[in-house]
Design a protein around this motif. Structure first.
Motif, PDB file in Angstrom:
ATOM      1  N   LEU A   1       0.835  -1.195   0.000  1.00 22.08           N
ATOM      2  CA  LEU A   1       0.000   0.000   0.000  1.00 22.08           C
ATOM      3  C   LEU A   1       0.876   1.254   0.000  1.00 22.08           C
ATOM      4  CD1 LEU A   1      -3.036   0.434  -0.045  1.00 22.08           C
ATOM      5  CD2 LEU A   1      -2.995   0.597   2.452  1.00 22.08           C
ATOM      6  N   ASP A   2       1.954   1.235   0.772  1.00 17.19           N
ATOM      7  CA  ASP A   2       2.872   2.371   0.759  1.00 17.19           C
ATOM      8  C   ASP A   2       3.502   2.555  -0.614  1.00 17.19           C
ATOM      9  OD1 ASP A   2       2.360   3.004   3.360  1.00 17.19           O
ATOM     10  OD2 ASP A   2       4.363   2.594   4.123  1.00 17.19           O
ATOM     11  N   MET A   3       3.891   1.456  -1.243  1.00 17.36           N
ATOM     12  CA  MET A   3       4.462   1.541  -2.587  1.00 17.36           C
ATOM     13  C   MET A   3       3.475   2.184  -3.556  1.00 17.36           C
ATOM     14  SD  MET A   3       7.587   0.254  -2.786  1.00 17.36           S
ATOM     15  CE  MET A   3       7.848  -0.459  -4.409  1.00 17.36           C
ATOM     16  N   LEU A   4       2.197   1.811  -3.411  1.00 16.13           N
ATOM     17  CA  LEU A   4       1.161   2.335  -4.299  1.00 16.13           C
ATOM     18  C   LEU A   4       0.879   3.805  -4.024  1.00 16.13           C
ATOM     19  CD1 LEU A   4      -1.143   1.855  -6.401  1.00 16.13           C
ATOM     20  CD2 LEU A   4      -2.595   1.243  -4.450  1.00 16.13           C
ATOM     21  N   LEU A   5       0.606   4.132  -2.776  1.00 20.77           N
ATOM     22  CA  LEU A   5       0.168   5.494  -2.439  1.00 20.77           C
ATOM     23  C   LEU A   5       1.270   6.518  -2.675  1.00 20.77           C
ATOM     24  CD1 LEU A   5      -1.907   4.887   0.820  1.00 20.77           C
ATOM     25  CD2 LEU A   5      -2.694   4.978  -1.556  1.00 20.77           C
ATOM     26  N   ALA A   6       2.536   6.106  -2.552  1.00 19.57           N
ATOM     27  CA  ALA A   6       3.632   7.048  -2.755  1.00 19.57           C
ATOM     28  C   ALA A   6       3.723   7.521  -4.196  1.00 19.57           C
ATOM     29  CB  ALA A   6       4.958   6.402  -2.336  1.00 19.57           C
TER      30      ALA A   6
END
Length: 601
Positions: free
Chosen positions: A66-71
């Motif tokens: 999710l962090d990879m996506l949202l960043a």
């Protein structure tokens, strides 16, 4: 030549045209002779859209992925803005959070910033470039020392901007949004809300924690701790906006930029007394009449708590200087007549700890109560806010309590204060009013009345990662098979209700007689002002405004610069408008009512 950090939210960069407008504003700032670091959020509602896509694939997506996506949302914004600046003839380079040196904890989704390694950024500035930084993100060492992308949680771009300003020693951090600055309340609910020219970081922390969405509390906390000059202004106009100020600050140290000591002071106020009124008739205007009568006699009260009511009656308790107790008792007896019960007691003291973001760290209040309970100190009253936790104790235990707080939070002698004079002289008694409709009210009845009980309750919830807001311990004692007991009521986000029930269940079983219950749907209206300690009658005016509006108060809790009243959910907006008007905060000028930018990436 001054260094400025400017932050633009999702609405400000929501389209190509708006990105071009931001580029022109940044170009103008640079033309004025300033070095500029720009922090941006994802365009418009990109973060929400990415989150929706993730949830469509998995109801519980892995937090790392999710962090990879949202960043990625912020990476789009920084690249486009850097292009727009170059099209304006301004040398610019885009950098992600990891590239700019924002180092965080390893926690995904809500990481706190440990440090900002500014060497690369400063080289770019020395080369004459504007550095465009992706907010909301950083990097951590991760397992095995492998770098990992992390995100800071909601409001992360505000946090990134103020952290960069602190690390760089910037002249100011400017937060650009879609309202003219910080308003006296939500303009969507009160159309005549007015712009504040300035507000202290302590006041803003209270307002932000109560639902004012202009700034995220973590960003204000950093500004307060490191005395970062912070300005909130409109992306669309040239107005001066609102300036936030802090009365003191510290240097960025080695303990972690966002992980410094949460408590930076403790104080003991001696010679206090409490007046406790039980079985007070429960109808609009009772609290107003009581505190108007006290004010008319020139009596200043400090902490006020109104506990959950039984049937058609309430319990109200308040503290004041012990020298004023006889006069206050006479006022209360004259007002109550045969209705209700009155108990007065002197020989008490108030212990307080202060620091930014106390309630955002669930363990702080629990640590204080734990440490006091271990040395045999019982708590008579509890008052909490975003920047302070206070408790009433026996006066002969005051020095021991202050020493215990100092040891618990590693405070030095200059951070301890005996009998400080009231602060806020010359400051507005109420600077802003906030409404929070997202809270639930829970009550634990029959809590054993012995040292450590409040600590146990707060510790259990803190260990579950739950933050309490308003905490009220009833003055009324009752005798049960398990011995003398009191009630403790508290509010917390509605989404956390079931987690709180599950966390408390083992403790309730251990206490035997204790029962957890939930009140009806509530709203919480709060008035905030640094001048409250130096102004008599503030509470009376707030209670009178609610009474005249036909609003019944379910629960009252105060701190030094905040008064909060819990009311029925349906009364929330009328209560907000009544209190806002009562303190003369409205005006004829109308502002954009679209609301503030929702804190996002």
């Amino acid at each position: 030549m001054a260094l400025l950090v400017q932050k633009y939210g999702g609405t400000s960069v929501g389209s190509v045209e708006r990105i071009r407008a931001v580029a022109r504003r940044v170009a103008d700032t640079r033309a004025d002779g300033h070095d500029v670091v720009v922090v941006v959020s994802a365009m418009g509602h990109s973060t929400d859209e990415l989150m929706a896509q993730a949830l469509a694939i998995s109801p519980e997506p892995p937090q790392r992925e999710l962090d990879m996506l949202l960043a990625t949302g912020e990476q789009v914004s920084i690249a486009l803005l850097a292009m727009a600046l170059q099209a304006e003839g301004v040398p610019a380079v885009s950098m992600t959070g990891p590239q700019v040196g924002i180092v965080t904890e390893s926690t995904h989704g809500r990481a706190r910033i440990l440090e900002v390694r500014t060497e690369r950024l400063q080289r770019r500035l020395q080369e004459g470039q504007v550095v465009v930084v992706a907010g909301f993100q950083g990097t951590s060492a991760g397992s095995g020392g492998t770098p990992e992308i992390t995100t800071l949680g909601r409001g992360g771009s505000d946090t990134s901007a103020v952290a960069l300003a602190a690390a760089l020693g910037a002249e100011a951090c400017e937060i650009y949004t879609d309202v003219p600055g910080v308003l006296t309340t939500d303009p969507r609910k009160v159309p005549d809300a007015q712009l504040m020219e300035q507000v202290s970081c302590d006041e803003m922390l209270e307002l932000a924690s109560l639902g004012a969405a202009v700034l995220h509390p973590r960003a204000v906390e950093i500004a307060r701790n490191y005395a970062v000059p912070l300005v909130v202004r409109s992306s669309w106009t040239a107005g001066a906006g609102t300036r936030l100020f802090s009365r003191s600050g510290r240097r960025v140290g080695r303990e972690g930029l966002e992980l410094g000591k949460p408590v930076d002071g403790a104080e003991l106020l001696e010679h206090q007394a409490v007046l406790a009124l039980a079985h007070v008739p429960d109808h609009p205007g009772m609290a107003a009449r009581l505190f108007e009568a006290l004010s008319s006699e020139g009596l200043s009260v400090d902490l006020i708590v109104q506990a959950t009511h039984e049937g058609n009656s309430n319990d109200i308790a308040f503290t004041l200087d012990a020298a004023d107790l006889p006069r206050a008792e006479a006022v209360c007896r004259a007002l109550l007549g045969d209705a209700g019960e009155l108990r007065a007691e002197a020989g008490l003291a108030k212990l307080s700890i202060a620091g930014a973001g106390i309630l955002g760290r669930p363990g702080v209040a629990a640590r204080l109560f734990d440490s006091l309970g271990r040395v045999g100190i019982s708590l008579r009253m509890i008052a909490t806010s975003e920047v302070r936790v206070s408790c009433l104790i026996q006066g002969d235990q005051g020095d021991k309590a202050l020493r215990t707080a100092a040891q618990t939070f590693e405070l030095e002698e200059h951070q301890l204060h005996h009998n400080p004079a009231p602060g806020g002289v010359g400051e507005p008694e109420v600077r802003g009013v906030a409404l929070d409709n997202g809270q639930a009210q829970l009550t634990v009845t029959n809590v054993p009345d012995r040292p450590g009980s409040a600590a146990q309750l707060c510790r259990v919830l803190a260990d579950a990662g739950l933050s309490l807001d308003t905490i009220v311990q009833s003055e009324r004692r009752r005798q049960t098979a398990a011995g003398p007991c009191r009630d403790i009521a508290f509010t917390l986000p509605r989404a956390d209700r079931e987690r709180a029930r599950a966390a408390l269940q083992p403790l309730l079983q251990h206490w035997g007689e204790a029962v957890l219950s939930e009140g009806p749907a509530i709203a919480r209206v709060s008035a905030v002002g640094a001048g409250m300690p130096a102004t008599a009658g503030t509470a009376a005016r707030m209670f009178r405004a609610l009474a005249d509006g036909g609003v019944n108060i379910e629960m009252i809790a105060t701190s030094e610069i905040r008064i909060s009243c819990v009311v029925a959910e349906a009364d929330g907006i009328p209560a907000l408008r009544a209190v806002h008007g009562a303190f003369g905060l409205g005006g004829q000028q109308r502002h954009r009512a679209e609301g503030t930018e929702a804190p996002q990436g």
